[in-house]
Scaffold this active site. Structure first.
Site, PDB file in Angstrom:
ATOM      1  N   ASP A  87       0.743  -1.130   0.124  1.00 37.17           N
ATOM      2  CA  ASP A  87      -0.015   0.054  -0.054  1.00 37.17           C
ATOM      3  C   ASP A  87       0.745   1.441  -0.041  1.00 37.17           C
ATOM      4  OD1 ASP A  87       0.739  -0.553   2.736  1.00 37.17           O
ATOM      5  OD2 ASP A  87      -0.609   0.964   3.487  1.00 37.17           O
ATOM      6  N   GLU A 142       0.250  -0.914   5.727  1.00 33.49           N
ATOM      7  CA  GLU A 142       1.257  -0.136   6.838  1.00 33.49           C
ATOM      8  C   GLU A 142       0.726   1.237   6.631  1.00 33.49           C
ATOM      9  OE1 GLU A 142       4.661   1.830   7.893  1.00 33.49           O
ATOM     10  OE2 GLU A 142       3.847   1.919   6.115  1.00 33.49           O
TER      11      GLU A 142
END
Length: 452
Positions: free
Chosen positions: A94, A156
């Site tokens: 991500d 994250e």
């Protein structure tokens, strides 16, 4: 027996890099901004792309997992040869929001090379980490000399809210002897680092109320104040005249080793002429071992939309980085109490403690595994490994350490000071990317059982 000599590994890595570069660009083109609900499907596409790449790198099994409605993560395995340890290779797929596509030199999700650097959101943080691991596995032709578990997380950049659940539910599948986290930075493109400390992170939302409704500033201004001005007073109390954080009771440490060059720091961050650095002590101490407070956002009228009224309410988001050794929840409470005590004029203050708390982390870089990483990365980079702190926060590292207390945790770098992680024109130095892949390939060879 496979030839894992230094020359052979160098040749295999060199052969793997063009494909890894192409697949890195493919991943960068996917806007996997999990924090933005409109990009949830893109994040799923990103996980599927990583899973496909893992299968192509010879994984024995590949699974996409989720927990508690969180983002998709990828787990893949390369079984350990007899007597060999298992190494978990972590990165995340991500990415951060772009900060405004119009500010980028080239579109953030259209990778572009300029002067040996690959530009694009996620090119460094952390799709470079994903492709570092996969390039190593390709270099070993799908048969690494140790067991490998590839774990690529999908949230994250949102604080890893479901990581605890993932680790609980898939503990056996993720169990390992060594954990390599490719999500940090090197001090330069030619000097490799292992990160030994990270600051923690807490935040609060402050809302100040003074009036039931907007009031005309000419008719009532003077005896009657406004919420935005009161909020500004409270926020101004967060630092003293030197720029040191003024919240009492916080942990403050110091960093050993040489100071960083101030001119280089100013250039790397884009500090304007005449703007002073905050605080005191060496630059590493201020970056790694002291708290830092920033006001990240304020809810108030835009200047172009403002009018002559006293504002009844105003809100701000305040973020605070924490030195290693700090207790995050206690520090968050100290921040909230300080702000509440310093908003003036009897204004009503409501403080919401944000749940995304990241504990600071530090470790001792000693033992056989750290000796191995020093040898491996020095061979790849041509320079000795340095130990470094990081001013940012990676909350899941402490989570890994708690879940797998017997494992050695290594935090390695895939960026450099010019990478602009989270910023405009994020980029990856491609030559350093090759060195990172070679260093990790050497590390797996170092961790393999001796054949002598």
């Amino acid at each position: 027996m496979a030839d894992h000599s230094a020359d052979r590994l160098s040749a295999l890595v060199t052969a793997a890099l063009p494909g890894a570069r192409a697949d890195l660009e493919r991943l960068v083109r996917i806007p996997s901004i999990w924090a933005d609900p409109s990009h949830a499907e893109d994040t799923r596409r990103s996980a599927e792309a990583v899973a496909e790449l893992a299968r192509g790198a010879g994984a024995a099994d590949v699974t996409i997992i989720t927990a508690d409605g969180g983002a998709p993560a990828v787990v893949a395995h390369w079984p350990a040869p007899e007597g060999a340890p298992t190494v978990l290779l972590y990165a995340h797929h991500d990415v951060q929001p772009t900060g405004g596509d119009e500010h980028w030199t080239t579109p953030p999700f259209e990778p572009a090379e300029r002067n040996g650097r690959l530009y694009g959101r996620g090119a460094a943080d952390d799709k470079a980490g994903v492709m570092t691991h996969l390039a190593v596995l390709r270099a070993y032709e799908g048969k690494p000399p140790v067991g490998v578990t590839l774990f690529i997380e999908g949230e994250e950049e949102s604080g890893s809210p479901t990581l605890s659940a993932l680790l609980r539910e898939h503990r056996d599948a993720l169990a390992s002897d060594v954990i390599v986290i490719a999500d940090s930075s090197n001090p330069s493109v030619d000097v490799p680092a292992v990160t030994t400390s990270l600051r923690g992170l807490v935040s609060v939302i402050v809302e100040v109320a003074m009036l039931e409704r907007p009031a005309h500033s000419g008719m009532f201004g003077g005896p009657v104040g406004d919420a935005l001005t009161a909020l500004c007073h409270g926020l101004a109390s967060l630092h003293d005249e030197k720029g040191e954080v003024a919240v009492p009771g916080l942990v403050r440490g110091s960093a050993e080793g040489p100071d960083l060059d101030e001119a280089t720091l100013r250039s790397d961050v884009g500090l304007l002429d005449g703007v002073e650095l905050l605080g005191s002590g060496s630059v590493p101490t201020r970056l790694w071992n002291k708290p830092a407070v920033a006001v990240l956002g304020i809810d108030a009228p835009r200047v172009s939309e403002s009018s002559n009224v006293l504002l009844p309410r105003a809100r701000a988001c305040v973020s605070m980085r924490l030195a290693p050794g700090e207790d995050a929840l206690k520090a968050q409470e100290a921040l909230a109490e300080h702000i509440e005590a310093n908003v003036p004029w009897g204004a009503q203050v409501t403080i919401t403690r944000e749940s995304g708390v990241a504990e600071p982390f530090s470790l001792e870089a000693t033992g056989a595994v750290y000796d191995a990483v020093r040898r491996a990365f020095a061979q790849a980079y041509g320079n000795e490994v340095v130990e470094t702190g990081v001013g940012g926060s990676i909350p899941f590292i402490a989570e890994f350490a708690r879940t797998f207390p017997g494992a050695t945790v290594l935090v390695t770098g895939v960026g450099d000071p010019a990478s602009r992680w989270h910023g405009i024109d994020e980029s990856l130095d491609l030559a350093m990317f090759g060195k990172a892949v070679l260093g990790e390939a050497h590390l797996l060879a170092e961790l393999a059982p001796s054949t002598s």
